[in-house]
Design a protein around this motif. Structure first.
Motif, PDB file in Angstrom:
ATOM      1  N   ALA A 106       0.844  -1.191   0.000  1.00 20.51           N
ATOM      2  CA  ALA A 106       0.000   0.000   0.000  1.00 20.51           C
ATOM      3  C   ALA A 106       0.881   1.244   0.000  1.00 20.51           C
ATOM      4  N   HIS A 115      -3.131   7.669  -3.714  1.00 17.33           N
ATOM      5  CA  HIS A 115      -3.060   6.513  -2.811  1.00 17.33           C
ATOM      6  C   HIS A 115      -3.422   5.266  -3.591  1.00 17.33           C
ATOM      7  N   ASP A 119      -4.308   0.914  -2.900  1.00 15.04           N
ATOM      8  CA  ASP A 119      -4.463  -0.307  -2.110  1.00 15.04           C
ATOM      9  C   ASP A 119      -4.416  -0.049  -0.603  1.00 15.04           C
ATOM     10  N   LEU A 120      -4.997   1.054  -0.164  1.00 20.64           N
ATOM     11  CA  LEU A 120      -5.084   1.302   1.275  1.00 20.64           C
ATOM     12  C   LEU A 120      -6.106   0.355   1.901  1.00 20.64           C
TER      13      LEU A 120
END
Length: 380
Positions: A53, A70, A72-73
């Motif tokens: 992430a 951002h 794959d948080l």
């Protein structure tokens, strides 16, 4: 407790690391817009490494941070439109502001992740720690690149070295895009100045000559019908001359360097409007916000001149702790405000678009015989 463990060197020994950096470099060379470039570079980096992430903060001189990319948080961090990533401060951002972050580093404990875990609403997918590296070009700093992997509380030196190399590439690309945008703005301003100069030297002078000729025709003829024709021609030429002067002023505004109020009043004078102004709070606006407020006000004053059947306009600019409020009001003839949703004018569309680009809100309140009030709110 020292929350940072510095990367003390580290080399890129794995050939795959070189391939990752090459792919990132190719992407950075192709992109011309900041946010797509950051998002693409982040995705490339995560796809080619053991990091899972990542997120990128841009940090302004006043300390305000913005989440620009951002990937794959975990659920807890994307909840409520990435609330935990956007609200409040954290150790890595605070260290960046103090100039304490120089290299890629291990964050031993992350306040944002801790806060997300403490809510006990959604999990962090095993992510408890992250690594961070400043994005910079030379002495100029832009923000932070953060990456994390589930079950990892610390990252190896070669991983931090790779992260640092990618951050260096991204920082250089950010600077290139900023310089390119600046060059484009300068070129646009030069073209505006050329158009304003050409309009002033040609069309403006022709309209002025037409006004004088029509005025002379009124004096020379004794026939009422001909006189009325010349009077009508003089009126049209004078109106066109006023429109042309306003257009030239918009292309090459004078007075903005003396402050937005001086510029607004100057434009009102060109249109023959009596503009009253009121400033509430202390204004210290970024140039982009100041110009947008000025352009929005220009459109509103132009619409008032053309349609409101009044020469009096009031303008209030209020600086609050987190927003700028612009209010423009006249007591003219007004119109059905709901019509702008179905048949928006070019002027209204322009004002709405400028507001939207700065993440603000735009409202119009008007009714026949009730005048018109425009309210713009911009984040500050």
């Amino acid at each position: 407790m020292d929350i940072l463990k510095r990367n003390r060197g580290g080399n890129l020994k794995d050939p795959s690391d070189v391939i990752i950096l090459k792919e990132i470099a190719e992407l950075l060379n192709e992109e011309t817009e900041l946010e797509p470039m950051l998002q693409g570079a982040l995705e490339k980096f995560l796809a080619g490494t053991a990091f899972q992430a990542g997120w990128i903060f841009f940090i302004e001189d006043n300390g305000r941070h913005t989440l620009l990319a951002h990937n794959d948080l975990p659920d807890a961090l994307v909840e409520e439109n990435c609330h935990f990533m956007k609200a409040g401060g954290c150790w890595c951002v605070n260290r960046f502001k103090k100039g304490a972050l120089k290299k890629a580093s291990n964050i031993i404990e992350c306040k944002r992740i801790v806060d997300a875990i403490d809510t006990k609403r959604k999990g962090t997918g095993g992510i408890t720690h992250h690594a961070t590296v400043p994005l910079q070009s030379g002495a100029e700093r832009f923000g932070l690149l953060n990456v994390a992997t589930p079950g990892r509380s610390e990252f190896e030196e070669h991983e931090l070295a790779l992260l640092e190399s990618a951050a260096f590439q991204i920082g250089s690309a950010i600077k290139r895009i900023q310089l390119t945008k600046k060059e484009q703005e300068i070129a646009l301003m030069q073209e505006r100045n050329r158009l304003a100069r050409d309009l002033h030297d040609s069309v403006n002078q022709l309209l002025f000559s037409m006004t004088l000729t029509a005025r002379g025709g009124v004096e020379m003829t004794g026939e009422e019908e001909v006189k009325e024709t010349f009077v009508g021609l003089q009126s049209l030429a004078q109106e066109a001359l006023t429109e042309m002067r306003a257009l030239i002023w918009q292309l090459r505004p004078r007075g903005l360097e003396g402050g937005i109020i001086e510029a607004v009043k100057g434009y009102g004078d060109v249109l023959g409007l009596e503009v009253t102004t009121d400033i509430k709070g202390v204004l210290s606006l970024p140039s982009k916000v100041e110009e947008s407020i000025f352009r929005i006000t220009q459109e509103a004053l132009t619409n008032c001149k053309r349609h409101a059947n009044t020469d009096k306009v009031s303008i209030v600019i209020e600086a609050l702790s987190n927003e700028i409020i612009l209010k423009i009001e006249d007591k003219g003839c007004g119109f059905h405000a709901e019509h702008i949703r179905s048949l928006p004018s070019v002027g209204m569309t322009s004002m709405q678009e400028r507001t939207r680009m700065l993440g603000g809100s735009f409202e119009v309140d008007s009714a026949p015989g009730k005048g018109t009030a425009i309210r713009v709110s911009l984040p500050y």
